[in-house]
Design a protein around this motif. Sequence first.
Motif, PDB file in Angstrom:
ATOM      1  N   TRP A 248       0.813  -1.221   0.000  1.00 32.06           N
ATOM      2  CA  TRP A 248       0.000   0.000   0.000  1.00 32.06           C
ATOM      3  C   TRP A 248       0.844   1.267   0.000  1.00 32.06           C
ATOM      4  CZ3 TRP A 248       0.297   3.421   4.095  1.00 32.06           C
ATOM      5  CH2 TRP A 248       0.858   2.940   5.293  1.00 32.06           C
ATOM      6  N   ASP A 251       1.873   2.643  -3.658  1.00 33.51           N
ATOM      7  CA  ASP A 251       0.838   3.125  -4.554  1.00 33.51           C
ATOM      8  C   ASP A 251       0.737   4.650  -4.557  1.00 33.51           C
ATOM      9  OD1 ASP A 251      -1.517   2.098  -6.248  1.00 33.51           O
ATOM     10  OD2 ASP A 251      -2.450   3.626  -4.957  1.00 33.51           O
ATOM     11  N   GLU A 253      -1.901   6.306  -4.289  1.00 30.80           N
ATOM     12  CA  GLU A 253      -2.934   6.749  -3.351  1.00 30.80           C
ATOM     13  C   GLU A 253      -2.828   5.937  -2.062  1.00 30.80           C
ATOM     14  OE1 GLU A 253      -6.920   7.703  -5.218  1.00 30.80           O
ATOM     15  OE2 GLU A 253      -6.026   6.461  -6.810  1.00 30.80           O
ATOM     16  N   ARG A 254      -1.836   6.256  -1.280  1.00 24.68           N
ATOM     17  CA  ARG A 254      -1.633   5.546  -0.017  1.00 24.68           C
ATOM     18  C   ARG A 254      -2.879   5.690   0.862  1.00 24.68           C
ATOM     19  NH1 ARG A 254       4.636   7.608   0.966  1.00 24.68           N
ATOM     20  NH2 ARG A 254       5.628   5.907  -0.201  1.00 24.68           N
ATOM     21  N   ASN A 256      -5.753   4.406   0.309  1.00 23.32           N
ATOM     22  CA  ASN A 256      -7.009   4.228  -0.436  1.00 23.32           C
ATOM     23  C   ASN A 256      -7.314   2.736  -0.492  1.00 23.32           C
ATOM     24  OD1 ASN A 256      -9.180   4.119  -2.126  1.00 23.32           O
ATOM     25  ND2 ASN A 256      -8.223   5.230  -3.826  1.00 23.32           N
ATOM     26  N   THR A 257      -8.011   2.247   0.524  1.00 19.66           N
ATOM     27  CA  THR A 257      -8.270   0.808   0.631  1.00 19.66           C
ATOM     28  C   THR A 257      -9.326   0.325  -0.357  1.00 19.66           C
ATOM     29  OG1 THR A 257      -9.896   1.204   2.384  1.00 19.66           O
ATOM     30  CG2 THR A 257      -7.623   0.780   3.067  1.00 19.66           C
ATOM     31  N   LYS A 259      -9.233   1.013  -3.557  1.00 21.65           N
ATOM     32  CA  LYS A 259      -8.658   0.976  -4.902  1.00 21.65           C
ATOM     33  C   LYS A 259      -8.478  -0.465  -5.363  1.00 21.65           C
ATOM     34  CE  LYS A 259      -4.971   3.249  -7.530  1.00 21.65           C
ATOM     35  NZ  LYS A 259      -3.802   4.148  -7.440  1.00 21.65           N
TER      36      LYS A 259
END
Length: 398
Positions: A248, A251, A253-254, A256-257, A259
């Motif tokens: 994670w 990425d 967008e850290r 952003n679960t 995604k």
Amino acid sequence: MINFSKDIEGFRAHVPVTKDWAYLITASTGLIPDFVYDGVRRYMDDRYLKGGDSVWAYDDGETGTLGMMERAKAALGRMLGCPAEGIAFGQSATQLFTMVTDGIDYAPGANVVTPGAGWIGSRYAWQKREAEGLEVRYAWPVDGLIRAEQLMELCDENTAAVTVNLVESDTGYLMDIKKLATFCRERGILLFVDAVQAAGALKIDAAEWGADFLVGNDYKWMMNFCGTGYAYVGERVRSLVKHWGAGWMSDTERFNTGKARLELLPDAGRFEIGYPHADGIYGLGLAAAQYELLGAENVERCVRSLGDYCRERALDTPGAGLAYDIEPAACCQIAVVTLDASLGLRDEDFVNAKVFAPSLGAPDAEGRHRLRLSLHYYNNREDIDRFFAVVEAAGKRD
């Protein structure tokens, strides 16, 4: 408020050990200043007594862990002379170095050039690849030293990379990095630099030199607790490295679960997989900020002057000497001093004088002990004098 020192002369007061001891082993493990200790303790206390997510304090306010990491990268980037987006954190310099040994697919017939003696970390990493079929060419010491020219002579049209220690751990020899970097850049050879024994003490201009990759650690001249490494990953290398995984933190967008698919960060953050060693990164950022406040040129002038004074004392003290004949331009804050075994010195002689020095160990074939003395900007000339006073006292014993 972070308790930084505004000048080198006043910095010693921020490092409690120096009140009692002449501390001469920073090349092994450095001392902790109050602002690093206080910052890490505050983090530990909050996690233990309050719980919840980490909050990191600065003079201009507080931030969360990701904000703290960005601050630390910015400070390290200024210290190393490279863009902040080129910085990645890891568990150690050695672990990060495997990014370019194991993480790059070198073409069939390619070779790499590296020192054949000295610090073992990068050498062992290359030996693993050598066992898998990569040609590794070793430069061996001449009169105890490995110079830039020796590495350059081993290169040919198939050389993919050259590895070098900016300061050699065993000898204190400062590589002519500008000469080597120019040579590599003109031939399209990648240059990988281990700056563990230099970062935080000597001025570094990684991007200006043309270094493609540079690693450092936290617990020597960076005055931090052990367990955090950092690397400058240049753009050319960034696109070549096939890292050991992604998570994670890799990425764009850290946190952003929701995604569905990974999108790797374009910067060196792509090599950070999961939750980082946050307190170690905080301490690194503080040490880099202190270094910047004192000034790179001032720090280097200070530590190299102390190294010069140490070498002068070694040459002037009966029974002492220097292990290596190093030209002045290649001398730095590490000096390898010899002591005649006939002096009868014991480790407890230094301990009793409150001198924190390397262990004497067994004498060499010439009947001399070799001690690597290393100076930080928390040292002063009195520390060096205290060491040589022990040597002089031994020489006067019946």
